[in-house]
Design an enzyme around this catalytic site. Structure first.
Site, PDB file in Angstrom:
ATOM      1  N   ASP A 192     -13.145   6.161   2.477  1.00 58.20           N
ATOM      2  CA  ASP A 192     -12.444   5.658   1.298  1.00 58.20           C
ATOM      3  C   ASP A 192     -11.253   6.596   1.065  1.00 58.20           C
ATOM      4  O   ASP A 192     -11.445   7.805   0.877  1.00 58.20           O
ATOM      5  CB  ASP A 192     -13.432   5.711   0.120  1.00 58.20           C
ATOM      6  CG  ASP A 192     -12.804   5.327  -1.195  1.00 58.20           C
ATOM      7  OD1 ASP A 192     -11.572   5.174  -1.273  1.00 58.20           O
ATOM      8  OD2 ASP A 192     -13.576   5.197  -2.164  1.00 58.20           O
ATOM      9  N   ILE A 193     -10.052   6.066   1.084  1.00 54.23           N
ATOM     10  CA  ILE A 193      -8.852   6.922   1.027  1.00 54.23           C
ATOM     11  C   ILE A 193      -8.753   7.683  -0.300  1.00 54.23           C
ATOM     12  O   ILE A 193      -8.130   8.751  -0.359  1.00 54.23           O
ATOM     13  CB  ILE A 193      -7.573   6.094   1.315  1.00 54.23           C
ATOM     14  CG1 ILE A 193      -6.438   7.013   1.772  1.00 54.23           C
ATOM     15  CG2 ILE A 193      -7.159   5.252   0.113  1.00 54.23           C
ATOM     16  CD1 ILE A 193      -5.277   6.301   2.434  1.00 54.23           C
ATOM     17  N   VAL A 219      -6.997  -1.740  -1.577  1.00 49.94           N
ATOM     18  CA  VAL A 219      -6.853  -0.283  -1.656  1.00 49.94           C
ATOM     19  C   VAL A 219      -6.025   0.107  -2.897  1.00 49.94           C
ATOM     20  O   VAL A 219      -6.270   1.150  -3.522  1.00 49.94           O
ATOM     21  CB  VAL A 219      -6.260   0.272  -0.337  1.00 49.94           C
ATOM     22  CG1 VAL A 219      -4.817  -0.106  -0.138  1.00 49.94           C
ATOM     23  CG2 VAL A 219      -6.436   1.774  -0.254  1.00 49.94           C
ATOM     24  N   ASP A 220      -5.080  -0.726  -3.262  1.00 48.44           N
ATOM     25  CA  ASP A 220      -4.248  -0.503  -4.455  1.00 48.44           C
ATOM     26  C   ASP A 220      -5.135  -0.388  -5.707  1.00 48.44           C
ATOM     27  O   ASP A 220      -5.034   0.577  -6.487  1.00 48.44           O
ATOM     28  CB  ASP A 220      -3.292  -1.706  -4.579  1.00 48.44           C
ATOM     29  CG  ASP A 220      -2.117  -1.453  -5.503  1.00 48.44           C
ATOM     30  OD1 ASP A 220      -1.964  -0.303  -5.973  1.00 48.44           O
ATOM     31  OD2 ASP A 220      -1.344  -2.405  -5.753  1.00 48.44           O
ATOM     32  N   TYR A 276      -2.734  -9.124   2.901  1.00 46.23           N
ATOM     33  CA  TYR A 276      -1.479  -9.547   3.508  1.00 46.23           C
ATOM     34  C   TYR A 276      -1.625 -10.062   4.944  1.00 46.23           C
ATOM     35  O   TYR A 276      -0.635 -10.473   5.568  1.00 46.23           O
ATOM     36  CB  TYR A 276      -0.438  -8.413   3.445  1.00 46.23           C
ATOM     37  CG  TYR A 276       0.159  -8.211   2.068  1.00 46.23           C
ATOM     38  CD1 TYR A 276      -0.230  -8.994   0.991  1.00 46.23           C
ATOM     39  CD2 TYR A 276       1.123  -7.233   1.831  1.00 46.23           C
ATOM     40  CE1 TYR A 276       0.306  -8.812  -0.276  1.00 46.23           C
ATOM     41  CE2 TYR A 276       1.672  -7.050   0.572  1.00 46.23           C
ATOM     42  CZ  TYR A 276       1.255  -7.834  -0.482  1.00 46.23           C
ATOM     43  OH  TYR A 276       1.805  -7.650  -1.729  1.00 46.23           O
TER      44      TYR A 276
HETATM   45  P1  ADP Z   1      -2.474  -5.335   1.915  1.00 42.24           P
HETATM   46  O1  ADP Z   1      -2.127  -6.176   0.705  1.00 42.24           O
HETATM   47  O2  ADP Z   1      -1.345  -4.422   2.340  1.00 42.24           O
HETATM   48  O3  ADP Z   1      -3.049  -6.135   3.021  1.00 42.24           O
HETATM   49  P2  ADP Z   1      -5.155  -4.398   1.142  1.00 42.24           P
HETATM   50  O4  ADP Z   1      -5.487  -3.390   0.114  1.00 42.24           O
HETATM   51  O5  ADP Z   1      -5.609  -5.798   0.908  1.00 42.24           O
HETATM   52  O6  ADP Z   1      -3.565  -4.301   1.338  1.00 42.24           O
HETATM   53  O7  ADP Z   1      -5.701  -3.928   2.548  1.00 42.24           O
HETATM   54  C1  ADP Z   1      -5.159  -2.898   3.315  1.00 42.24           C
HETATM   55  C2  ADP Z   1      -6.287  -2.195   4.023  1.00 42.24           C
HETATM   56  O8  ADP Z   1      -6.899  -1.268   3.133  1.00 42.24           O
HETATM   57  C3  ADP Z   1      -7.412  -3.119   4.499  1.00 42.24           C
HETATM   58  O9  ADP Z   1      -7.677  -2.842   5.864  1.00 42.24           O
HETATM   59  C4  ADP Z   1      -8.588  -2.755   3.610  1.00 42.24           C
HETATM   60  O10 ADP Z   1      -9.812  -2.866   4.317  1.00 42.24           O
HETATM   61  C5  ADP Z   1      -8.291  -1.311   3.324  1.00 42.24           C
HETATM   62  N1  ADP Z   1      -8.943  -0.727   2.132  1.00 42.24           N
HETATM   63  C6  ADP Z   1      -9.419  -1.337   1.023  1.00 42.24           C
HETATM   64  N2  ADP Z   1      -9.943  -0.435   0.167  1.00 42.24           N
HETATM   65  C7  ADP Z   1      -9.779   0.791   0.738  1.00 42.24           C
HETATM   66  C8  ADP Z   1     -10.097   2.131   0.374  1.00 42.24           C
HETATM   67  N3  ADP Z   1     -10.683   2.410  -0.784  1.00 42.24           N
HETATM   68  N4  ADP Z   1      -9.777   3.130   1.239  1.00 42.24           N
HETATM   69  C9  ADP Z   1      -9.155   2.865   2.417  1.00 42.24           C
HETATM   70  N5  ADP Z   1      -8.827   1.647   2.815  1.00 42.24           N
HETATM   71  C10 ADP Z   1      -9.129   0.600   1.997  1.00 42.24           C
END
Ligand code: ADP
Length: 178
Positions: free
Chosen positions: A11-12, A34-35, A126
């Site tokens: 988890d980032i 992730v946002d 996306y």
């Molecule tokens: P985008 O709109 O750019 O596609 P997303 O947030 O939907 O952004 O997804 C981008 C990547 O982040 C996906 O591969 C998703 O699995 C990943 N992701 C979601 N939550 C987390 C997290 N807490 N830490 C790291 N990566 C995450």
């Protein structure tokens, strides 16, 4: 000095690095994926900084990046970049995704960040094809760190098995080519 490139499944929001990168949207007002996780874990200070940026420049364009505090997160900064929505591949998606990585690294360097963690930008909501996204991410970051030997560590933080597998394949390719 050479840059260490790492891949982790994590988890980032938990990463102890100078800057974590957020896959934001053009509004900078937060969203899902992730946002949402970054804003939830980091607290309201991140959104407050985003609002200041919005007041100044009205959000963030696709392929660009802005920087804010990381609030309560272990990182010092969040670099918000807006990945392209996948639209078949003929709408400059690849160069826009590459630009996200380059602009984020430039901003990190400007703010003296030596360690940076990236999520798999654009591969969630996306819908960017994950294998191609991994190739672009690795090639772009690798080229940058070879040309500008500044960073100590770049971490690719994968959240799902598929992205993790493609990231490792790319790393293997780079190792074979050096
Ligand atoms: P985008 O709109 O750019 O596609 P997303 O947030 O939907 O952004 O997804 C981008 C990547 O982040 C996906 O591969 C998703 O699995 C990943 N992701 C979601 N939550 C987390 C997290 N807490 N830490 C790291 N990566 C995450």
């Amino acid at each position: 000095m050479s840059t260490k490139i790492e891949i982790v499944k994590a988890d980032i929001t938990k990463m102890s690095v100078d800057a974590i990168v957020n896959a934001a949207n053009t509004s900078l007002l937060g969203g899902g994926g992730v946002d949402g996780a970054i804003h939830r874990a980091g607290g309201s200070a991140i959104l407050e900084d985003c609002r200041k940026i919005i007041a100044k420049q009205g959000g963030c364009k696709v392929g660009e990046a802005v920087i804010t505090t990381a609030g309560k997160l272990p990182a010092k900064y969040v670099i918000h970049t807006v990945g392209p929505v996948w639209n078949g591949g003929n709408k400059h998606e690849a160069e826009k995704l590459a630009s996200c990585y380059t602009k984020a690294l430039l901003l990190a360097k400007d703010h003296h960040c030596k360690s940076v963690a990236f999520p798999n930008i654009s591969t969630g909501i996306y819908k960017f094809p994950k294998e191609l996204a991994a190739q672009i991410a690795f090639e772009t970051v690798y080229r940058f760190v070879m040309e500008q030997p500044y960073f100590e560590k770049i971490v690719f933080v994968c959240f799902d098995d598929e992205n993790y597998k493609y990231a490792n394949n790319q790393m293997q390719k780079l190792k074979l080519s050096t």
